[in-house]
Design a protein around this motif. Structure first.
Motif, PDB file in Angstrom:
ATOM      1  N   VAL A  15      18.765  -0.643 -25.382  1.00 54.67           N
ATOM      2  CA  VAL A  15      18.646  -1.734 -24.410  1.00 54.67           C
ATOM      3  C   VAL A  15      17.206  -2.239 -24.367  1.00 54.67           C
ATOM      4  CG1 VAL A  15      18.947  -2.392 -22.002  1.00 54.67           C
ATOM      5  CG2 VAL A  15      20.491  -0.708 -23.039  1.00 54.67           C
ATOM      6  N   PRO A  16      16.982  -3.546 -24.502  1.00 55.18           N
ATOM      7  CA  PRO A  16      15.614  -4.079 -24.416  1.00 55.18           C
ATOM      8  C   PRO A  16      14.956  -3.730 -23.077  1.00 55.18           C
ATOM      9  CG  PRO A  16      17.118  -5.740 -25.266  1.00 55.18           C
ATOM     10  CD  PRO A  16      17.971  -4.607 -24.793  1.00 55.18           C
ATOM     11  N   ARG A  17      13.671  -3.470 -23.096  1.00 53.86           N
ATOM     12  CA  ARG A  17      12.978  -3.067 -21.872  1.00 53.86           C
ATOM     13  C   ARG A  17      12.937  -4.171 -20.838  1.00 53.86           C
ATOM     14  NH1 ARG A  17      12.968   1.851 -20.866  1.00 53.86           N
ATOM     15  NH2 ARG A  17      11.310   1.419 -19.354  1.00 53.86           N
ATOM     16  N   ASP A  18      13.003  -5.446 -21.269  1.00 53.17           N
ATOM     17  CA  ASP A  18      12.895  -6.551 -20.316  1.00 53.17           C
ATOM     18  C   ASP A  18      14.247  -7.032 -19.824  1.00 53.17           C
ATOM     19  OD1 ASP A  18      13.710  -7.576 -22.724  1.00 53.17           O
ATOM     20  OD2 ASP A  18      12.492  -9.395 -22.594  1.00 53.17           O
ATOM     21  N   ALA A  19      15.323  -6.319 -20.136  1.00 52.05           N
ATOM     22  CA  ALA A  19      16.645  -6.738 -19.682  1.00 52.05           C
ATOM     23  C   ALA A  19      16.730  -6.654 -18.163  1.00 52.05           C
ATOM     24  CB  ALA A  19      17.718  -5.853 -20.317  1.00 52.05           C
ATOM     25  N   ARG A  20      17.283  -7.695 -17.537  1.00 56.43           N
ATOM     26  CA  ARG A  20      17.418  -7.739 -16.091  1.00 56.43           C
ATOM     27  C   ARG A  20      18.796  -8.292 -15.715  1.00 56.43           C
ATOM     28  NH1 ARG A  20      13.741  -5.108 -16.902  1.00 56.43           N
ATOM     29  NH2 ARG A  20      11.637  -5.132 -16.015  1.00 56.43           N
ATOM     30  N   PRO A  21      19.499  -7.616 -14.789  1.00 61.70           N
ATOM     31  CA  PRO A  21      19.201  -6.298 -14.261  1.00 61.70           C
ATOM     32  C   PRO A  21      19.481  -5.224 -15.304  1.00 61.70           C
ATOM     33  CG  PRO A  21      21.276  -7.066 -13.370  1.00 61.70           C
ATOM     34  CD  PRO A  21      20.713  -8.206 -14.152  1.00 61.70           C
ATOM     35  N   TYR A  22      18.619  -4.237 -15.373  1.00 60.63           N
ATOM     36  CA  TYR A  22      18.662  -3.269 -16.460  1.00 60.63           C
ATOM     37  C   TYR A  22      19.958  -2.452 -16.434  1.00 60.63           C
ATOM     38  CZ  TYR A  22      17.105   0.244 -19.826  1.00 60.63           C
ATOM     39  OH  TYR A  22      17.012   1.056 -20.914  1.00 60.63           O
ATOM     40  N   TYR A  23      20.406  -2.100 -15.237  1.00 61.09           N
ATOM     41  CA  TYR A  23      21.601  -1.251 -15.162  1.00 61.09           C
ATOM     42  C   TYR A  23      22.815  -1.980 -15.740  1.00 61.09           C
ATOM     43  CZ  TYR A  23      23.922  -3.765 -11.326  1.00 61.09           C
ATOM     44  OH  TYR A  23      24.566  -4.710 -10.572  1.00 61.09           O
ATOM     45  N   ARG A  24      22.885  -3.303 -15.515  1.00 64.51           N
ATOM     46  CA  ARG A  24      24.016  -4.069 -16.038  1.00 64.51           C
ATOM     47  C   ARG A  24      23.925  -4.179 -17.560  1.00 64.51           C
ATOM     48  NH1 ARG A  24      27.794  -7.285 -13.845  1.00 64.51           N
ATOM     49  NH2 ARG A  24      26.872  -7.047 -11.782  1.00 64.51           N
ATOM     50  N   ALA A  25      22.712  -4.372 -18.067  1.00 59.34           N
ATOM     51  CA  ALA A  25      22.539  -4.422 -19.517  1.00 59.34           C
ATOM     52  C   ALA A  25      22.900  -3.082 -20.156  1.00 59.34           C
ATOM     53  CB  ALA A  25      21.099  -4.810 -19.846  1.00 59.34           C
ATOM     54  N   LEU A  26      22.519  -1.992 -19.501  1.00 63.05           N
ATOM     55  CA  LEU A  26      22.854  -0.661 -20.014  1.00 63.05           C
ATOM     56  C   LEU A  26      24.363  -0.453 -20.023  1.00 63.05           C
ATOM     57  CD1 LEU A  26      22.180   2.193 -20.943  1.00 63.05           C
ATOM     58  CD2 LEU A  26      21.803   2.823 -18.533  1.00 63.05           C
TER      59      LEU A  26
END
Length: 475
Positions: A15-26
């Motif tokens: 998962v890219p570090r700048d993904a927002r919201p991170y939990y949804r990207a994960l």
């Protein structure tokens, strides 16, 4: 039971570090890996604490991702046993992108529903004056208020289809109408024919009845009558659910020759036709005149449903069924186990709105055409590789993506603030993976900004490793 370590999962999802919201990207990345087989089903996932340490994020972030995966049906957990992967039951999954409550901060580009007509307030005020004389009764009328059924019947008459009020059953929206018809006519093991792509809740309704679903492919250009006839014959379909008027999501419009041919084929195969006219009043350009499908019916096998949601407002939750008097009475008796009757106030409002039909059509034509043209221009500017046909009516663009798959792209779009409806939700499992539906029911400025956000998501690509290129033929 097999298991994956935190290091293995972290390497697979990337998962890219700048993904927002991170939990949804994960969560989206894990789901994508389950769908493409890189994370097998019935494999135990690492503990939340261990995965958080490996990803260098908070445990709360991983917990939120796991919670979302459980909600979507991709994880199952038991106290003391950990969490393991699974696939959701397609008949019960809540992982439909348009079911969001809108409280997640994303621009809701998944719902093809316009804002209320400007005529709504005036009709509401008039309905308040009307309601006094209805308050003397008990408010329960399974058939619907006579004043509304008369308006609906007159509207069919104006379209060249003679209709009596006794042939109309008022429902609580078009989805309720679909449920009632399938609940009465479809039994477990029966075959229901649907277009591919189609309105997803019709598929849900058929599945809830235990029906077998037979798809027949269509394109922006419409239906091929021989393919529809062949599908009816070969599947021995008990019922066929079709949207001949600005089909959702393709926007296709069925011509009269094809309507006559399809009804004739249904007659030969003894197939009932459930015709959804929810979008029928939303032409944005001059189009060839078409008759209602029921105008070609000679043996009472065409059941038509309509709705106030697209022309006036979805919040009214009023729809209707047109059929024979006998079948309408059977449907009214059948609904008693569901909701008894539709709300009186909303029925009175819609009855008043029928008196403003022409003004509302003109308003919708003006606003939807402006929004459609703005979205088309913005997509062509920012995403020139995307392929679509501009519809002459309805409320959506059906877009083929040049690469990747729609589920992964929808997850990437979510990290850029957009909620999308990916193509697979409009068909059967494993199909339409290269498509997304974009509604143009929001204001032009909103849609222009949405196109820029889509371009940003497309430039970065889907969350996690890009799946293998898959070419899906136009359906």
């Amino acid at each position: 039971m097999r298991f994956l370590s935190a290091a293995q999962v972290a390497r697979l999802v990337a998962v890219p570090r700048d993904a927002r919201p991170y939990y949804r990207a994960l969560a989206g990345a894990v789901r994508a890996r389950i769908q493409d087989g890189q994370i097998p089903v019935r494999v135990r996932m690492p503990a939340e604490r261990h995965l958080a340490e490996q990803l260098r994020v908070s445990r709360t972030t991983v917990t939120s991702a796991y919670d979302l995966l459980r909600e979507q049906g991709y994880l199952d957990s038991r106290q003391g046993s950990g969490s393991w992967t699974e696939l959701p039951d397609p008949a019960t999954t809540v992982d439909n992108p348009w079911l969001s409550t809108g409280d997640d901060g994303l621009l809701q580009l998944h719902c093809a529903a316009p804002a209320a007509s400007s005529h709504l307030r005036e009709a509401m005020l008039e309905a308040v004056d009307d309601v006094a004389r209805y308050g003397m009764g008990n408010g329960y009328d399974p058939m619907g208020l006579a004043v509304l059924r008369e308006r609906i019947a007159a509207h069919y008459g104006a379209r060249g289809l003679a209709t009596r009020p006794e042939q109309i059953l008022v429902t609580t929206g078009s989805q309720h109408a679909i449920q009632l018809v399938m609940g009465l006519l479809v039994s477990s093991g029966d075959t229901v024919l649907v277009e591919s792509p189609t309105y997803p809740h019709a598929i849900d309704a058929a599945r809830q009845r235990g029906a077998r679903i037979a798809p027949v492919g269509i394109t922006h250009a419409g239906w091929q009558a021989d393919l529809v006839a062949g599908a009816m014959r070969q599947s021995a379909a008990r019922l066929a659910y079709l949207m001949p008027d600005f089909q959702n999501p393709t926007g296709a419009l069925m011509d009269d020759a094809t309507r006559a041919a399809v009804v004739g084929a249904a007659r030969r195969t003894d197939t009932m036709l459930l015709i959804d006219e929810t979008w029928a009043e939303l032409a944005m350009e001059e189009v060839p005149g078409t008759a209602p499908m029921a105008a070609f019916d000679t043996d009472s096998r065409v059941i038509t449903i309509g709705s106030a949601s697209k022309l006036w407002w979805g919040g009214l939750r009023i729809g209707w069924i047109r059929s024979t008097e006998a079948l309408t009475r059977r449907l009214a008796l059948h609904r008693a186990a569901v909701d008894i009757a539709s709300p009186v106030m909303e029925q009175l409002i819609v009855a008043r709105l029928f008196d403003r039909m022409e003004e509302t059509r003109a308003e919708r034509r003006r606003t939807l055409r402006a929004s459609r043209d703005a979205l088309v221009a913005a997509v062509r500017e920012h995403l020139p590789e995307w392929s679509f046909t501009v519809p002459r009516g309805g409320g959506t663009l059906w877009i083929r993506l040049p690469r990747g798959n729609a589920i992964a792209f929808a997850e990437a779009a979510a990290t850029h603030g957009l909620r999308l409806a990916p193509g697979p939700w409009f068909g059967l499992e494993g199909t339409l993976e290269s498509y997304v539906r974009l509604p143009f029911t929001q204001p032009p400025a909103v849609l222009a900004e949405a196109a820029r956000m889509l371009a940003a998501a497309d430039a970065r690509g889907p969350v996690g490793p890009r799946p293998a290129e898959t070419l899906v033929p136009m359906v």
